[in-house]
Every structure is written in C-alpha cells, then in structure tokens.
Scaffold this active site. Structure first.
Site, mmCIF file in Angstrom:
data_model
loop_
_atom_site.group_PDB
_atom_site.id
_atom_site.type_symbol
_atom_site.label_atom_id
_atom_site.label_comp_id
_atom_site.label_asym_id
_atom_site.label_seq_id
_atom_site.Cartn_x
_atom_site.Cartn_y
_atom_site.Cartn_z
ATOM 1 C CB SER A 294 -0.858 -0.014 1.262
ATOM 2 O OG SER A 294 -1.414 1.244 1.501
ATOM 3 C CE1 TYR B 283 -3.838 -2.536 5.688
ATOM 4 C CE2 TYR B 283 -3.279 -0.192 5.642
ATOM 5 C CZ TYR B 283 -3.595 -1.363 4.982
ATOM 6 O OH TYR B 283 -3.651 -1.369 3.615
ATOM 7 C CE LYS C 201 -1.532 -4.227 3.348
ATOM 8 N NZ LYS C 201 -1.841 -5.545 2.790
#
Ligand code: UDP
Length: 355
Positions: free
Chosen positions: A127, A152, A156
């Site tokens: 992302s 989160y 990644k």
C-alpha cells in the site's frame, strides 16, 4: 499447461477482480479465503463473469500452516498473489495483536510453503500507506518509507521486508522438485503498492462489500446516495490544497487487477530485472475529496448529502503516484476515467441494494 496462481483472499474486493482478470488472461486460479470479511457474493460473481463454474475454492485460513502446506501439496502452484489480510486502519490501532498475528503469520506461512515446494513467485499486496506524509510528490518507488502510523501500515512495511529478505535468502536454493517430494527452491517477489482502489467491475457482478460503516470514501459516498447513510462527512476543508480537501490517487479496481496480471506474467515469464521488485500502482493523477464528490454527482446525475467536518486524525494531506516505473517496466497504465469508475461504483451499489 496453463500456469496456476493461488489467490489468497481471492473472495474479497480486490482478490475477486484479480481472479477474473487472471482467468481472462488464460491462467488457472485457486482461490483460498477464510471468509472472515466477505461472503460468497463476489466469488459467485467471478464465476458468472468468467463463465467458469469449476474454479477451485478452498475455505482455509492462511494462518493455519498445515492448511497452507496442504494447498501447496494438492495443487502445483506457480505463483501466489497474497491478499489475505485485515485492512482497517482504526481497528488495527485498537487490536494490534490481532492485526500483527493475522497479517504476518498468514504471509509467513505462504512464504514457508513457497520455499518448501520448489520455490514460487509471490506477489504481495502492499500500500501507498508505506510512504506516509511524503515530502516530495508524486512518490516514486525510491521515496523513503516513513515510520508507519498504524499497526496496519506497519504490517505492510514488515511484509515487504519479510518478502525482500526471503527472496535474498532463497536465491541460491535449487528449484527442481521430485514428484511428491518437497524440495527447497527460490522465492521471487513483487510488492505492488496500491494507491486508493475504488469502483467495481463493469458487469456490476463484483465490487466492494464493506461490513458495517465504511471507513473508505467511495463506499461511504455510494451508501449515502442509496440512502443507507444520512450524510457524507468530508473530513477537513482547511488543508493546504486548492479546495482545502485532501488529495489522493484513486485507481480503478479493474485497472489495478490488470496490473496484477502483468506483474505475475513478468515473474512467470522470467522478465524480472531483480528477484524482488516494487511498483507503484496508481493513476499519477491527484484528485481532491471535493472533486471526487462532484464527479460522482455529475456522472450519476444526482445530489449527494454531504457536509464539511473536522479533519480525520492520521490522514495525510496529499499523496499520488509517480507511475513511470509501472508504465515503462510493466507496460501497464491505468486506463479508466474517474467518471467511469464512479459510475461503476454506483451501478454496483444499486445492484446490491436490489434497485
Ligand atoms: N474521507 C472523507 N469522508 C469519509 C471517508 C474518507 O472525507 O467518510 C476522505 C479521507 O479523509 C481521505 C480520503 O477521503 O482524505 C480518502 O480516504 P479513504 O479512507 O478512502 O482512503 P485513505 O487515503 O485514507 O487510505
């Protein structure tokens, strides 16, 4: 023999669009999903769009190492596209252990089995969040990653690093596999850094199915337009941008899915320049929240109930992609206009509302 791609999390929003494009490009696909954040709507839609009733579907949790191992034993897998992960930023702040456990363990299991079954090509769904509040825009793949601001985002970054290190460590492993026997082999990897995926398949048979109140802008817009939500809050109109709202790079989900197909082909056809590569997948075009809302109203001929609200904590002012590397190296380019994408998002919302 067509090459087979395992799509983990393949029943979800992006995974289902990728499954369609892979099948249309002639690949065999195995979908694995634990159904923790979706139902069978999209998988059924995939079967309808492709006319393929026989797509293998395995309901497994990639955190279950034995189940992943069994997948790799049951199917000869040439590449993996790994989506199976939690993705809500706010929830990750509240439940970091759950996020780290799920997002890291599932990926570790995929990599372990990849390496143990003669090696594999692994595409990781990353992302643009890894760039944080970048100093220079647009961001290139060389733009330094900034410390993540949520668990989160951290997963990644960590999964990118785990993939890079695994590729490096396995590069010299032999790749021959004896029938049935396990043999260590090299893992090759690509991380695709998505900007803001939006929209739905033009057939309106697959799209985003948020659980509860959507965090993301476009599902919130379509749910407001259909009457499920009363009013869209535009978070912040005092940012240092032309109209005061944040700038993002909204990428059509079908364009995004096609990027996966070219990236997988690059790996399978031996076209990689490095064994681990990173690509930005965006349009290269910044669009403000306000512009997006206006475009949605215009293309769909309706008025949206919205208001300006305070800034949302954690939002960066602006981010969009430098897409040159993806354009030149993958030969891929985002094609759909934001208007077409917003029309598709609305068609999908109407379809799931039965209107
Ligand atoms: N946004 C908004 N209202 C909403 C949801 C999002 O104004 O109900 C804004 C958000 O502040 C950001 C942009 O829309 O500027 C995109 O947000 P989203 O959560 O879709 O993606 P993000 O860029 O945060 O990953």
């Amino acid at each position: 023999m067509a090459k087979r791609v395992l799509v983990s999390g393949g029943a979800g929003y992006i995974g289902s669009h990728v499954t369609v494009e892979l099948i249309e490009a002639g690949y065999e696909v195995v979908v694995a999903d634990n159904m923790s954040n979706c139902d069978m709507t999209c998988f059924e839609g995939v079967k309808k769009i492709t006319g393929r009733e026989d797509i293998p579907f395995e309901q497994i949790d990639c955190c279950d190492a034995a189940a992943v191992e069994k997948l790799f034993t049951d199917y000869k897998i040439d590449a993996v596209i790994h989506f199976a992960a939690y993705k809500a930023v706010g929830e990750s702040v509240a439940e970091p252990i759950m996020y780290y456990r799920n997002n890291l363990v599932s990926f570790l299991n995929i990599l372990e089995s990849s390496k143990n079954h003669g090696g594999c090509n692994v595409l990781f769904s990353s992302s643009a969040t890894v760039y944080g509040e970048a100093e220079k825009l647009p961001v290139t793949e060389q733009t330094p990653r900034l410390p993540a601001t949520s668990p989160y985002g951290n997963t990644k970054q960590m999964c990118e690093d785990i993939l890079r290190d695994t590729v490096k460590a396995t590069a010299a492993y032999g790749a021959e596999v004896n029938a049935g026997a396990q043999q260590l082999g090299p893992v090759k990897g690509i991380a695709l850094r998505y900007f803001n995926p939006i929209g739905a398949h033009p057939s309106a048979l697959i799209g985003e199915l948020p659980r509860g109140v959507p965090n993301n802008l476009v599902p919130f817009i379509t749910q407001t337009a259909i009457g499920k939500r009363e009013c869209l809050s535009i978070f912040g109109n005092d940012y240092p941008t032309e109209d005061g709202t944040c700038l993002r790079d909204y990428i059509d989900v079908v364009d995004l899915a096609k990027a996966h197909v070219v990236a997988v082909s690059r790996m399978l056809d031996g076209k990689m320049k490095e064994d681990y590569e990173i690509f930005n997948i965006g349009t290269g075009r910044p669009v403000s929240v306000y512009e997006l809302v206006n475009a949605f109203e215009k293309v769909n001929g309706l008025k949206l109930n919205y208001k300006f609200a305070p800034r949302r904590p954690g939002d960066v002012v602006a981010i969009w992609a430098d897409t040159q590397l993806a354009n030149n190296e993958l030969g891929w380019k985002a094609e759909r206009s934001v208007e077409d994408t917003l029309a598709a998002a609305w068609a999908w919302e109407k379809r799931i509302a039965g209107k």
